[in-house]
Design a protein around this motif. Structure first.
Motif, PDB file in Angstrom:
ATOM      1  N   UNK A 129       0.828  -1.204   0.000  1.00  0.00           N
ATOM      2  CA  UNK A 129       0.000   0.000   0.000  1.00  0.00           C
ATOM      3  C   UNK A 129       0.866   1.259   0.000  1.00  0.00           C
ATOM      4  N   UNK A 130       0.461   2.247  -0.796  1.00  0.00           N
ATOM      5  CA  UNK A 130       1.165   3.520  -0.855  1.00  0.00           C
ATOM      6  C   UNK A 130       2.274   3.579  -1.869  1.00  0.00           C
ATOM      7  N   UNK A 131       2.619   2.442  -2.506  1.00  0.00           N
ATOM      8  CA  UNK A 131       3.698   2.401  -3.491  1.00  0.00           C
ATOM      9  C   UNK A 131       3.123   2.659  -4.878  1.00  0.00           C
ATOM     10  N   UNK A 132       3.833   3.468  -5.677  1.00  0.00           N
ATOM     11  CA  UNK A 132       3.477   3.706  -7.071  1.00  0.00           C
ATOM     12  C   UNK A 132       4.665   3.336  -7.952  1.00  0.00           C
ATOM     13  N   UNK A 133       4.422   2.479  -8.922  1.00  0.00           N
ATOM     14  CA  UNK A 133       5.437   2.087  -9.898  1.00  0.00           C
ATOM     15  C   UNK A 133       5.002   2.599 -11.259  1.00  0.00           C
ATOM     16  N   UNK A 134       5.889   3.305 -11.936  1.00  0.00           N
ATOM     17  CA  UNK A 134       5.528   3.891 -13.222  1.00  0.00           C
ATOM     18  C   UNK A 134       6.664   3.718 -14.211  1.00  0.00           C
ATOM     19  N   UNK A 135       6.315   3.290 -15.405  1.00  0.00           N
ATOM     20  CA  UNK A 135       7.268   3.102 -16.486  1.00  0.00           C
ATOM     21  C   UNK A 135       6.513   2.646 -17.716  1.00  0.00           C
ATOM     22  N   UNK A 136       7.261   2.246 -18.764  1.00  0.00           N
ATOM     23  CA  UNK A 136       6.558   1.675 -19.924  1.00  0.00           C
ATOM     24  C   UNK A 136       5.736   0.486 -19.473  1.00  0.00           C
ATOM     25  N   UNK A 137       6.286  -0.297 -18.532  1.00  0.00           N
ATOM     26  CA  UNK A 137       5.525  -1.299 -17.773  1.00  0.00           C
ATOM     27  C   UNK A 137       5.814  -1.053 -16.299  1.00  0.00           C
ATOM     28  N   UNK A 138       4.774  -1.062 -15.475  1.00  0.00           N
ATOM     29  CA  UNK A 138       5.018  -0.932 -14.040  1.00  0.00           C
ATOM     30  C   UNK A 138       5.840  -2.101 -13.526  1.00  0.00           C
ATOM     31  N   UNK A 139       5.490  -3.315 -13.985  1.00  0.00           N
ATOM     32  CA  UNK A 139       6.250  -4.529 -13.682  1.00  0.00           C
ATOM     33  C   UNK A 139       6.331  -5.349 -14.960  1.00  0.00           C
ATOM     34  N   UNK A 140       7.524  -5.824 -15.270  1.00  0.00           N
ATOM     35  CA  UNK A 140       7.733  -6.667 -16.457  1.00  0.00           C
ATOM     36  C   UNK A 140       8.218  -8.033 -15.971  1.00  0.00           C
ATOM     37  N   UNK A 141       7.515  -9.104 -16.374  1.00  0.00           N
ATOM     38  CA  UNK A 141       7.892 -10.470 -16.006  1.00  0.00           C
ATOM     39  C   UNK A 141       8.436 -11.161 -17.243  1.00  0.00           C
ATOM     40  N   UNK A 142       9.655 -11.666 -17.114  1.00  0.00           N
ATOM     41  CA  UNK A 142      10.375 -12.214 -18.262  1.00  0.00           C
ATOM     42  C   UNK A 142      10.919 -13.587 -17.915  1.00  0.00           C
ATOM     43  N   UNK A 143      11.232 -14.356 -18.947  1.00  0.00           N
ATOM     44  CA  UNK A 143      11.932 -15.627 -18.727  1.00  0.00           C
ATOM     45  C   UNK A 143      13.434 -15.377 -18.649  1.00  0.00           C
ATOM     46  N   UNK A 144      14.139 -16.332 -18.103  1.00  0.00           N
ATOM     47  CA  UNK A 144      15.576 -16.203 -17.865  1.00  0.00           C
ATOM     48  C   UNK A 144      16.281 -17.367 -18.534  1.00  0.00           C
ATOM     49  N   UNK A 145      16.730 -17.139 -19.779  1.00  0.00           N
ATOM     50  CA  UNK A 145      17.346 -18.213 -20.557  1.00  0.00           C
ATOM     51  C   UNK A 145      16.422 -19.424 -20.639  1.00  0.00           C
ATOM     52  N   UNK A 146      15.140 -19.154 -20.870  1.00  0.00           N
ATOM     53  CA  UNK A 146      14.164 -20.224 -21.006  1.00  0.00           C
ATOM     54  C   UNK A 146      13.545 -20.680 -19.707  1.00  0.00           C
ATOM     55  N   UNK A 147      13.947 -20.101 -18.579  1.00  0.00           N
ATOM     56  CA  UNK A 147      13.421 -20.519 -17.272  1.00  0.00           C
ATOM     57  C   UNK A 147      12.459 -19.476 -16.715  1.00  0.00           C
ATOM     58  N   UNK A 148      11.388 -19.958 -16.106  1.00  0.00           N
ATOM     59  CA  UNK A 148      10.446 -19.041 -15.458  1.00  0.00           C
ATOM     60  C   UNK A 148       9.957 -19.617 -14.133  1.00  0.00           C
ATOM     61  N   UNK A 149      10.810 -20.399 -13.486  1.00  0.00           N
ATOM     62  CA  UNK A 149      10.414 -21.064 -12.248  1.00  0.00           C
ATOM     63  C   UNK A 149      10.554 -20.134 -11.043  1.00  0.00           C
ATOM     64  N   UNK A 150       9.603 -20.264 -10.113  1.00  0.00           N
ATOM     65  CA  UNK A 150       9.719 -19.581  -8.827  1.00  0.00           C
ATOM     66  C   UNK A 150       9.417 -18.106  -8.853  1.00  0.00           C
ATOM     67  N   UNK A 151       8.587 -17.635  -9.825  1.00  0.00           N
ATOM     68  CA  UNK A 151       8.237 -16.217  -9.902  1.00  0.00           C
ATOM     69  C   UNK A 151       6.918 -15.980  -9.173  1.00  0.00           C
ATOM     70  N   UNK A 152       6.880 -14.941  -8.323  1.00  0.00           N
ATOM     71  CA  UNK A 152       5.638 -14.530  -7.676  1.00  0.00           C
ATOM     72  C   UNK A 152       5.603 -13.008  -7.588  1.00  0.00           C
ATOM     73  N   UNK A 153       4.489 -12.419  -8.012  1.00  0.00           N
ATOM     74  CA  UNK A 153       4.253 -10.983  -7.892  1.00  0.00           C
ATOM     75  C   UNK A 153       2.978 -10.781  -7.083  1.00  0.00           C
ATOM     76  N   UNK A 154       3.092 -10.062  -5.959  1.00  0.00           N
ATOM     77  CA  UNK A 154       1.947  -9.777  -5.102  1.00  0.00           C
ATOM     78  C   UNK A 154       1.795  -8.257  -4.972  1.00  0.00           C
TER      79      UNK A 154
END
Length: 533
Positions: free
Chosen positions: A95-120
């Motif tokens: 609460x109270x946080x503002x994120x601003x950019x072309x994307x507020x949050x960008x989720x990407x793979x890492x050399x083909x891996x996407x394990x263990x990602x969580x955004x709350x």
């Protein structure tokens, strides 16, 4: 000082030290990414130019965001870990946080891996602005190159506020997203999902575009003018959307489409149990759509309405409500059916059929789905009566279970009506047994009462398959009859034999074992096995 230790001990210690160094390296990489993101925010605020050529939103799905590039996309870039990683990259935005950019949050793979990602995101604000080249962005962006379904990114938004110059959320990659409350607004769409799972529990979703358009695009968004856009991707991943509430406003409140003309197309499952939809609703995959509630500004098509529900006109809008003109006894998901046989005909792999009430005078059913599913009687009594079901000339079972399926019966009672004791009028035949089974079957907490079976036949006959009888299951036969007959025929079509395991706190009547011909298969496995535990 390792001088006095054995070589093996020294190697163990060296391995521990190497692990510590590796963990420190991962920590430094994470900190470097964080401070690069902060630096990127400062550069964006100052109007700084990106050093590399700016990629458009249409090019982001397959673009690899380099260390030099990603600050210009988002203040937070999340990447996953290798196979088996748990909680590799967990980001909590409060609460109270503002994120601003072309994307507020960008989720990407890492050399083909996407394990263990969580955004709350909890009561925070995520904003998207155009980049330095004028391309619109998304408050949350999931790269379409994320296609691994085994450990997908988990995204949870609770009372969050998202605003974007493009799509409020662009869920191109395979992720599991749950949104409860809050508001999402985008110039193009509030949400465009192209792969994965999406659960919406309330909230406000608005698309401000004045016209609707949907154009094929293998590397970015496809849709504008729809509050919720469900658009199949070139990755052909399945999509599952569940809506239990919320307000959706746009030229189209909801659009489900196949812009890439995928053939065969992935399965797109859409379930709506509530919500307010201000705008048209158009759906391509109507076979996997079930609307069982909600208020609509335009009339929803009959083919979208779940079985057991109907639509009613009310002050210029349409409400989807339960159909009270019929009696429904079984339910699969939100769809309701007038008989258990109808529910079984509609069942899909892994589904549960839930009984809604007691049933009287149910005729026999031949079950040949080829699927794994459960029938949950939910405490109800299922009372059968003639005619029975079965192969031609032997239609005498309440349930004929064909080989090649796995069925669980649980939490209920199966019995026969007293009328079944009276001889049936030809060509109908009486119920002579409850189950003639060649399938894999589990009985859990069932009461199976064969008192009103005609003749001295066994209540259940197993001729093939793996069977378990567990929980508090009880099987009762009439006097002089068998509760269970394990009757294996040594023929090719049933060469696996029947294997029955009994582990119940209930009571089981007499059991008869019979194996025709040789008693053992070629690998010395008995054709007919009974395990008592």
């Amino acid at each position: 000082n390792w001088a006095g230790d054995s070589q093996a001990d020294n190697l163990d210690k060296l391995g521990v030290l190497f692990g510590i160094v590796q963990d420190l390296g991962n920590l430094l990489d994470g900190l470097r990414g964080f401070f690069d993101g902060v630096h990127g925010l400062r550069r964006i605020a100052a109007g700084g130019e990106a050093q590399d050529k700016k990629r458009s939103q249409q090019g982001c799905d397959k673009a690899k965001l380099s260390q030099e590039m990603h600050p210009y996309y988002s203040p937070i870039l999340i990447k996953g870990g290798p196979v088996g990683s748990a909680n590799y990259s967990v980001v909590n935005v409060g609460s109270g946080v503002t994120l601003e950019g072309w994307a507020g949050v960008f989720i990407d793979q890492n050399n083909g891996n996407n394990y263990g990602i969580a955004l709350n995101v909890n009561e925070a604000t995520l904003n998207s602005v155009n980049d330095v080249s004028g391309y619109s962005g998304s408050a949350v962006y999931v790269n379409g190159s994320i296609t691994n379904e085994n450990n997908m990114p988990k995204i949870t938004l609770t009372n969050a506020t998202l605003e974007a110059t493009g799509a409020g959320m662009y869920l191109a990659g395979y992720a599991d997203t749950t949104i409860s409350g809050g508001s999402i607004a985008g110039a193009a769409t509030a949400i465009e999902i192209r792969a994965g799972k999406l659960t919406l529990n309330g909230g406000s979703y608005t698309a401000s575009a004045a016209e609707y358009a949907c154009v094929a695009n293998g590397n970015g968004t496809t849709t504008s003018g729809a509050a919720l856009a469900i658009a199949q991707h070139t990755t052909k991943k399945n999509i599952n959307v569940m809506i239990s509430g919320g307000t959706f406003t746009g030229v189209k409140a909801l659009s489900e489409s196949n812009p890439q003309a995928n053939d065969p197309a992935p399965e797109v499952t859409l379930s709506i149990t509530d919500g307010t939809f201000n705008g048209d609703v158009t759906i391509a995959d109507k076979d996997h759509t079930s609307i069982a509630g909600g208020t609509f500004s335009t009339e929803p098509k009959d083919e979208y309405i779940a079985k057991g529900y109907t639509k009613e006109r009310d002050n210029g809008k349409w409400n989807v409500v339960p159909d009270t003109s019929k009696t429904y006894v079984a339910q699969v998901g939100v769809n309701k059916y007038e008989s258990l046989a109808d529910a079984i005909s509609a069942v899909q792999e892994g589904n549960t059929i839930k009984m809604l009430k007691d049933v009287d005078n149910a005729a026999g059913i031949s079950v040949n789905t080829g699927k794994t599913f459960t029938i949950d009687f939910d405490g109800h009594t299922y009372k059968v009566n003639k005619p029975g079901a079965g192969s031609t000339g032997t239609e005498t079972a309440a349930f004929q279970l064909i080989k090649g399926q796995t069925i669980t019966f649980k939490n209920g009672t199966i019995c026969a009506d007293a009328d079944n004791l009276q001889e049936a009028t030809a060509p109908a035949k009486n119920i002579l047994r409850f189950f003639q089974s060649y399938a894999n079957v589990d009985f859990v907490d069932m009461t199976i009462d064969g008192t009103n079976i005609r003749g001295n036949n066994s209540v259940i006959e197993f001729a093939n398959g793996n069977v378990s009888i567990t929980g508090s299951t009880s099987i009762t036969a009439k006097s002089g009859a068998k509760a269970i007959n394990v009757d294996t025929w040594k023929i090719d079509s049933y060469s696996d034999g029947a294997h029955v395991t009994i582990n119940t706190t209930g009571s089981i009547g007499d059991i008869y074992l019979y194996s025709e011909g040789m008693y053992y298969l070629q690998d010395n496995t008995p054709c007919c096995c009974l395990y008592m535990r």
